[in-house]
Every structure is written in structure tokens, then in C-alpha cells.
Write a protein that holds these residues in place. Sequence first.
Motif, PDB file in Angstrom:
ATOM      1  N   GLY A   1      55.818  69.690  26.842  1.00  0.00           N
ATOM      2  CA  GLY A   1      55.929  68.362  26.250  1.00  0.00           C
ATOM      3  C   GLY A   1      57.335  67.795  26.248  1.00  0.00           C
ATOM      4  O   GLY A   1      57.586  66.763  25.601  1.00  0.00           O
ATOM      5  N   HIS A  18      53.818  61.044  22.062  1.00  0.00           N
ATOM      6  CA  HIS A  18      53.494  60.503  23.387  1.00  0.00           C
ATOM      7  C   HIS A  18      53.689  61.553  24.473  1.00  0.00           C
ATOM      8  O   HIS A  18      52.874  61.647  25.402  1.00  0.00           O
ATOM      9  N   SER A  19      54.739  62.343  24.377  1.00  0.00           N
ATOM     10  CA  SER A  19      54.969  63.357  25.423  1.00  0.00           C
ATOM     11  C   SER A  19      53.925  64.469  25.354  1.00  0.00           C
ATOM     12  O   SER A  19      53.560  65.047  26.379  1.00  0.00           O
ATOM     13  N   LYS A  25      61.389  52.013  23.311  1.00  0.00           N
ATOM     14  CA  LYS A  25      60.466  53.030  23.827  1.00  0.00           C
ATOM     15  C   LYS A  25      60.232  54.140  22.816  1.00  0.00           C
ATOM     16  O   LYS A  25      59.147  54.699  22.718  1.00  0.00           O
ATOM     17  N   GLN A  60      47.201  65.383  29.300  1.00  0.00           N
ATOM     18  CA  GLN A  60      46.566  64.667  30.411  1.00  0.00           C
ATOM     19  C   GLN A  60      46.903  65.303  31.747  1.00  0.00           C
ATOM     20  O   GLN A  60      46.114  65.216  32.699  1.00  0.00           O
ATOM     21  N   ALA A  61      48.060  65.949  31.820  1.00  0.00           N
ATOM     22  CA  ALA A  61      48.489  66.562  33.072  1.00  0.00           C
ATOM     23  C   ALA A  61      47.780  67.871  33.370  1.00  0.00           C
ATOM     24  O   ALA A  61      47.808  68.347  34.500  1.00  0.00           O
ATOM     25  N   ASP A  78      60.568  65.781  26.834  1.00  0.00           N
ATOM     26  CA  ASP A  78      61.019  64.492  27.362  1.00  0.00           C
ATOM     27  C   ASP A  78      62.548  64.547  27.450  1.00  0.00           C
ATOM     28  O   ASP A  78      63.250  64.463  26.447  1.00  0.00           O
ATOM     29  N   VAL A 116      50.735  63.970  24.471  1.00  0.00           N
ATOM     30  CA  VAL A 116      49.546  63.380  25.105  1.00  0.00           C
ATOM     31  C   VAL A 116      49.680  63.434  26.635  1.00  0.00           C
ATOM     32  O   VAL A 116      48.728  63.782  27.339  1.00  0.00           O
ATOM     33  N   ARG A 117      50.858  63.109  27.139  1.00  0.00           N
ATOM     34  CA  ARG A 117      51.065  63.168  28.591  1.00  0.00           C
ATOM     35  C   ARG A 117      50.894  64.592  29.110  1.00  0.00           C
ATOM     36  O   ARG A 117      50.318  64.804  30.181  1.00  0.00           O
ATOM     37  N   ALA A 118      51.376  65.556  28.336  1.00  0.00           N
ATOM     38  CA  ALA A 118      51.250  66.963  28.761  1.00  0.00           C
ATOM     39  C   ALA A 118      49.782  67.384  28.824  1.00  0.00           C
ATOM     40  O   ALA A 118      49.363  68.072  29.751  1.00  0.00           O
TER      41      ALA A 118
END
Length: 387
Positions: A278, A378-379, A300, A385-386, A280, A381-383
Motif C-alpha cells: 500500500g 486510497h492506497s 490530493k 484492486q491490483a 504511496d 484500495v488501489r493495492a
Amino acid sequence: MNDQKPIIEIKNLTKTYRTDRKRSIVERFRRRASGSTEDFHALKNVSLTVQSGRIFVIMGLSGSGKSTLLRCVNRLLEPSEGEVTIDGKNVIGLTNKELRHLRATKLSMVFQHFALLPHMSVVDNVAFGLRIAGVPVKERRARATEILNLVGLSGWEHRRPSELSGGMRQRLGIARALVMDTPILLMDEPFSALDPLIRAELQQELLRLQRSLHKTIVFVTHDPNEAAILGDDLVILKDGEIVQQGAAKDVLLKPQNDYVKRFIEGVDKTRLLTAEHGLDREFPVTVADTAHPSFDKPSKYGGLIAVVDSDRRPIGIIRSSSADQTYSETAKRHLISDFIQLQLDSPLAPVLPQLSGHATAALVVNEEGRFIGAVTAHSVVRALQAQ
């Protein structure tokens, strides 16, 4: 994986059950001559290594060979071919006397079914192995009492196993294995018969014990979530063969074939994520005591910025929408000194409630303690999704 020599090493292990023994000699000869066989291979050329001080999980469906493999390690079952080396010694060639010594000094086992002695008290159940080993009464009682306290059964020493709940009986089974003080603990689906809440409690109890005792644990399960919670390393078996092995998080996050993908489909991946997943690295940062903090990406990150000292060691987090204030003015009003700090290999699951509960971030440092980035909701969630 550690670079040190493995404490358990298995090479080309095969376990074959002959299913034609009841046939006549003539019939067996005819079937073999024709190439027909009914032999069942419970294990087929299995090779793996177990590093000291880690939890090694063997996972698979019923009939995959999990328990067979575990029982071959301490020779409760005799392998048909291959080698099992424990602490540099091949156990396949041991005499019965040497094998008994190995089990008394190197290996303890916890079964799914507790096999407690109903006529004995709790403390005598725990001390039973010490009694067989010839340890004097006073010493074995003292050691058993100490272990019962360690697993949370203090005060129950003089009860009978029938007076304990299922979870308590399993703690008793673990205590009986721990009291022998062997470096290796073999556990054959010890929690699978328990209710989910008790099972979760004992999983955490096992992790707590491991943090203080540093045993080498070989743990059999059919549950991917249990493997995710407990495992450092993982091997998945199918029909007696290895289909994937490696670090537990790598196997569960990066399945190599469709079988493994289907098998781990329901695993809770949040248990596997670390700060590295995760991270960033673009999270804004400023150095303390500079004239003006540098809010280069305030929108951001919701006005959040990491604050570090001149050596890039984290001091806190500032939440501010103004870049016109001096650092000292901003720090007085907005510096959050009670922040979450993680290393790259830190698990994210324990801090997810804090990250999702309000706008904040976990600051991540390298091995020298210097800031390298942050983890945000947010990071994470991106992790996910990846994966």
C-alpha cells in the motif's frame, strides 16, 4: 525465506498404499505383467524445506496428502521412498529407540482430536509426556503448571477434561505439546472442529505464543483464511503433489494456476497486505523547522503532509490547508504527533480501522528508520484492486 540451513528438509517423498494385497499371488502377477495397478499414491515426489522459527502451512482439500505428509515427518507413517531430514539427521533410517528419542527431544504433535486422558486431571494430562520421560513428579508438575498459565488455563489444573469447553480442551492439547519444550511443533488441523469465534481466538493465541517461544511450526489446514492468518510459508497439495509453494503471502496473492486460484478464491486478502503493497511514495513531506512547509499536493491528500527531521525520521503529520504559515505556527495548531509508523513488511490489517475511520495516513520507514512514503485508505484500495 531465511538463508540459514533448514531445520526440516524433505526430498522426493513418496507414500504408496498397495490395494491388491488381498488378491492371490497369481492374480497380482497377472495384473502387474499387464501394466494394471491399483496402487494408491498418497504422496508423489514431494520436496520442501522448513526454516527454523517459522510457521509452515500445508494446505489442501481432503485426500490431498496433507496429514500423510505431516505424519511422515515424525514417522507415524513410514514413507515408501525419499528422505526426511530433521536438524541434519535423516529420520528414515532411525531405529525405534532413536526415533523415540527424536520425538521426545525434537518433535511434539497436536492432533485435531485431542486424545486427552479422561481419568486424569488437567495438570496430569499436560505432565503425562514428562512422566513417560522419567521426569520427577515435583519438576513435571511445576513445568505443567507453568505451561497451563502460558496458554490461559491457570486455575483449571485439578479439573477433569470433561469439565472443559472445546476451546479449552484444544488449549490443553497445545499445552501438552509445549511442555516437552521441543523446537518443532506439528499441528494437524487442530482448530478445524471448533466454532468460528473460538477458532479465531486460538489462532491469535497461537500467534501470541509464537512471538514469545519462536518454535518451528508445521501446521496442516484446508482453510485458506487460516493459512493467511498464521502462515509464514505455504505449500498447497493436490492428489499428493505440490501445486505451488513459497512465502504464504506470495502464494495467496499470486496463484500460479487455475487450481490454486479456485482454492484461494474466498481468502481475505486484507490479511496478506503489507505496508509495501500500500506504499504511496509520492506522499508530500516537509522538513521540520523550515520557514514554510511544502504543501505541493494538498488537494490530493486532503491537506495531509508528513513531517520529518533533517535526517528524514518522522516527527508527525500536519493537517493544514494553508501554505502561508511558518512551520512553527502550523505545528502548534495542526501537528499530529501520535501517528502510525510502519516498516515495509508490517501487516496492514491491524491498522486498517484507523486508516478508514478518519482522514489520516500511516508513515512508512526503511530499515534505518527514514521516511520513504505513506499508506492511506486510497492506497490500500488501489493495492486490493491490483491483486
